[in-house]
Design a protein around this motif. Structure first.
Motif, mmCIF file in Angstrom:
data_model
loop_
_atom_site.group_PDB
_atom_site.id
_atom_site.type_symbol
_atom_site.label_atom_id
_atom_site.label_comp_id
_atom_site.label_asym_id
_atom_site.label_seq_id
_atom_site.Cartn_x
_atom_site.Cartn_y
_atom_site.Cartn_z
ATOM 1 N N GLY A 150 6.152 3.449 -4.147
ATOM 2 C CA GLY A 150 5.473 4.725 -3.939
ATOM 3 C C GLY A 150 5.480 5.143 -2.473
ATOM 4 N N VAL A 151 5.346 4.169 -1.581
ATOM 5 C CA VAL A 151 5.335 4.499 -0.150
ATOM 6 C C VAL A 151 6.715 5.003 0.272
ATOM 7 C CG1 VAL A 151 4.801 3.641 2.160
ATOM 8 C CG2 VAL A 151 3.602 2.714 0.193
ATOM 9 N N ASN B 55 -0.124 6.164 -2.174
ATOM 10 C CA ASN B 55 1.112 5.794 -1.475
ATOM 11 C C ASN B 55 0.972 5.791 0.045
ATOM 12 O OD1 ASN B 55 2.009 5.746 -4.059
ATOM 13 N ND2 ASN B 55 3.451 7.447 -3.876
ATOM 14 N N ASP C 126 5.842 -1.406 -1.738
ATOM 15 C CA ASP C 126 5.415 -0.410 -2.705
ATOM 16 C C ASP C 126 6.432 0.735 -2.790
ATOM 17 O OD1 ASP C 126 4.104 1.442 -4.202
ATOM 18 O OD2 ASP C 126 2.284 1.500 -2.961
ATOM 19 N N HIS D 113 -1.352 7.362 -6.819
ATOM 20 C CA HIS D 113 -1.763 6.095 -6.210
ATOM 21 C C HIS D 113 -1.718 6.157 -4.696
ATOM 22 C CE1 HIS D 113 -2.203 4.406 -10.124
ATOM 23 N NE2 HIS D 113 -0.982 4.803 -10.452
ATOM 24 N N GLU E 173 8.820 6.468 -1.744
ATOM 25 C CA GLU E 173 8.962 7.790 -2.340
ATOM 26 C C GLU E 173 8.215 8.849 -1.515
ATOM 27 O OE1 GLU E 173 9.555 8.696 -6.230
ATOM 28 O OE2 GLU E 173 7.659 9.755 -6.512
ATOM 29 N N ALA E 174 7.028 8.492 -1.037
ATOM 30 C CA ALA E 174 6.261 9.432 -0.217
ATOM 31 C C ALA E 174 7.056 9.777 1.041
ATOM 32 C CB ALA E 174 4.905 8.827 0.151
#
Ligand SMILES: Nc1ncnc2c1ncn2[C@@H]1O[C@H](COP(=O)(O)OP(=O)(O)O)[C@@H](O)[C@H]1O
Ligand SMILES: [Mg+2]
Lengths: 220, 355
Positions: free
Chosen positions: A121-122, B102, A119, B100, A124-125
């Protein structure tokens, strides 16, 4: 079952052991080299943590070249290299060289795909939290992709069992070699059938183990 | 690991000036000369349609996105002047929450919350202690060893919030933090963010495409369109006196003068020589108690029908909104509306009534 003499039992056991060694050793090398290679491909690729086209493209081409060469040709083509590494071009030890090479290229791509599934997003986090690239690789990419990486190793192991039989046929030993020598050249179809049965059970076992591990590790 | 302390007197918590960003050469800019200042301790909302450039803007605050031009000053520090290590350290002082969530799928709730501490090099024992403080803050004590897949959306976002607060940042960025949640959970999460802001002295920048979110927790709001900020101000002002058409449309979502079409159709036609006009009236602050409508009716000789009405609250300030059908001579209606405007009421006639 008259054909299953103690001698034949020993032959089967030795052959199975040789197959295990060929598959195990070449898989270990392929994982050790293929994972860093896949990480390098992923990190330097487009949209990666550190895009470097000048490194990524040649590396990708090399991996693809190794992957698209039929194994039987690769095996013959690198005989000089095999001699250099193993000291000989026949026997189980020598067979490991081309097997490891083919499996490395194969696994590098499968690993890269697994890493790409992580992911974004992970990642990016983690960047937003101040993680360094190295931390993102070791604490996010690899752990998050672990189930996918294990599934890739399972696929590679199963393919290696097949390739090792091919390598065996030209002097590498192992179950494939035994099956050809006795089953085909000495007209003992029972031996051939037994070899195939062992391979089927072995591959099935590998697949089930891999699937179980993936399921255990996924937490999805 | 704590960022250098920043005092309100030092200036704004975030100062963005002249930000420009274009993703494709020759394409429309995602950010077009955006300037913004956040005061320490406020909840600032940025609202806009999808593609307006909100995410790009919030991502420049911790430089996940580097602007082509402009400056980014956070807690008095110029982020664009920092090297890699300096930027990583600065990011630890800025918490971020995502639409979302994350979360790491293979880490437990506690391991997810502890991740930023791990990244900062905090020893495991200290990390455990800090996570134990954070869990009750978001009401997840019972879920510490659960994996994200075992949580509801609201619980996942609570983990995301606890994680964002782990390093004790003074700034919280929320990128559509409630857009993946149902209305009830949204209200819950917004209330949590607001109470955390109060307890931990946070400054919050949040972006959303829902005006309801702004109404629920923001102190000030900016409206974005096509990479620009077209209007900004105190939430109550912007809601009650929107200047731009886009802002008016957003505000309409929440102020809601929805009058059923059937109701409009049932209004009798105006007698000859008279007009029947529909108007939306906002009653703000002190006037909400004065009998304005009966006064207008009596003093200007008008028939006034209340088609719809309700009392609501924005950022803690009450206001009333009514749809009136006013019948009378054109000049008398104009005079009445003028008198009401003089009292500070906001009267609008050109609104989209059906809704
Ligand atoms: N990484 C990117 N690459 C190319 N275009 C992008 C990228 N991120 C955003 N954009 C474009 O920039 C504009 C603003 O996007 P965004 O900031 O995500 O808007 P919002 O959050 O308001 O929906 C859009 O036109 C979007 O397509
Ligand atoms: Mg967005």
């Amino acid at each position: 079952m008259g054909w299953l003499t103690p001698t034949m039992q020993d032959l089967l056991l030795d052959a199975f052991w040789e197959t295990l060694v060929m598959v195990g050793a070449s898989a270990a090398i392929a994982v050790a080299v293929g994972l860093p290679l896949a990480l390098l491909l992923q990190v330097t690729g487009r949209g990666g943590l550190r895009p470097l086209p000048w490194l990524n493209r040649p590396l990708g081409l090399l991996v693809n070249a190794a992957r698209s060469t039929p194994f039987i040709i690769l095996m013959v083509a690198i005989v000089p290299f095999t001699r250099l590494v193993a000291g000989t071009s026949i026997g189980t030890g020598a067979a490991i060289v081309p097997l490891a090479l083919a499996a490395t290229a194969f696994l590098a791509r499968l690993f890269e795909n697994a890493l790409r599934e992580v992911d974004a997003g992970v990642v990016e986090a983690a960047r937003a939290m101040g993680a360094s690239r190295w931390q993102i690789v070791t604490k996010v990419l690899v752990p998050e992709a672990l189930p996918g990486l294990i599934a890739a190793v399972t696929v590679a192991l199963v393919s290696l069992v097949g390739f090792s039989a091919m390598a065996g046929a030209i002097g590498g030993g192992g179950l494939g070699d035994l099956g050809i020598r006795f089953g085909y050249q000495r007209f003992m179809p029972e031996v051939m059938a037994t070899v195939v049965l062992i391979l089927i059970v072995f591959v099935q076992g590998l697949q089930s183990l891999g699937d179980w591990l993936v399921r255990r590790l996924s937490h999805r | 690991m704590h960022p250098p302390s920043h005092h309100p007197a030092d200036g704004p918590a975030i100062r963005l000036a002249g930000l420009r960003k274009r993703f494709a050469a020759g394409g429309a800019p995602a950010l077009d000369d955006v300037s913004l200042e956040l005061r320490t301790g406020e909840v600032f909302g940025i609202v806009g349609r999808s593609g307006a450039g909100k995410s790009t803007l919030i991502r420049t605050v911790n430089l996940l996105e580097r602007p082509d031009a402009g400056s980014v000053t956070v807690m008095g520090r110029d982020l664009l002047a920092l090297d890699e290590a300096g930027l990583r350290a600065a990011r630890r002082g800025i918490g971020m929450v995502f639409q979302h969530f994350n979360l790491h799928h293979r880490r437990t709730v506690a391991e997810n919350i502890g991740f930023p501490l791990e990244v900062a090099g905090m020893p495991a024992a200290a990390r455990r202690a800090r996570v134990a403080e954070l869990l009750p803050l978001v009401g997840l004590e019972a879920k510490r060893d659960a994996f994200p897949a075992q949580l509801s959306g609201g619980q996942k976002q609570r983990v995301g919030i606890a994680r964002a607060l782990a390093s004790a940042p003074s700034l919280l960025l929320c990128d559509e933090a409630t857009s993946a949640l149902d209305p009830e959970t949204t209200a819950e999460i917004l209330a949590l963010i607001r109470s955390l802001r109060d307890r931990l002295d946070l400054t919050v920048l949040l972006i959303t495409h829902e005006m309801g979110v702004v109404k629920a927790i923001c102190d000030r709001v900016a409206v974005m369109e096509a990479g620009r900020i077209i209007e900004q101000g105190r939430v109550f002002e912007v809601f009650t006196r929107p200047a731009q058409p886009t802002t008016r449309r957003f505000v309409a979502e929440v102020i809601g003068h929805g009058v059923p079409p059937g109701t409009l159709a049932r209004l009798p036609p105006a007698p000859p020589g008279q007009q029947r006009r529909l108007a939306q009236v906002l009653f703000l602050g002190p006037h909400s108690t004065r009998p304005v409508i009966s006064e207008a009716s009596r003093d200007f000789g008008l028939d006034i029908n209340i088609v719809s009405g309700r009392v609501d609250e924005i950022a803690g300030e009450p206001f009333g909104v009514m749809a009136l059908a006013v019948c009378g001579a054109a000049a008398a209606i104009d005079a009445a509306f003028g008198w009401m405007r003089g009292l500070g009421l906001v009267i609008e006639e050109d609104v989209a009534w059906a809704g």
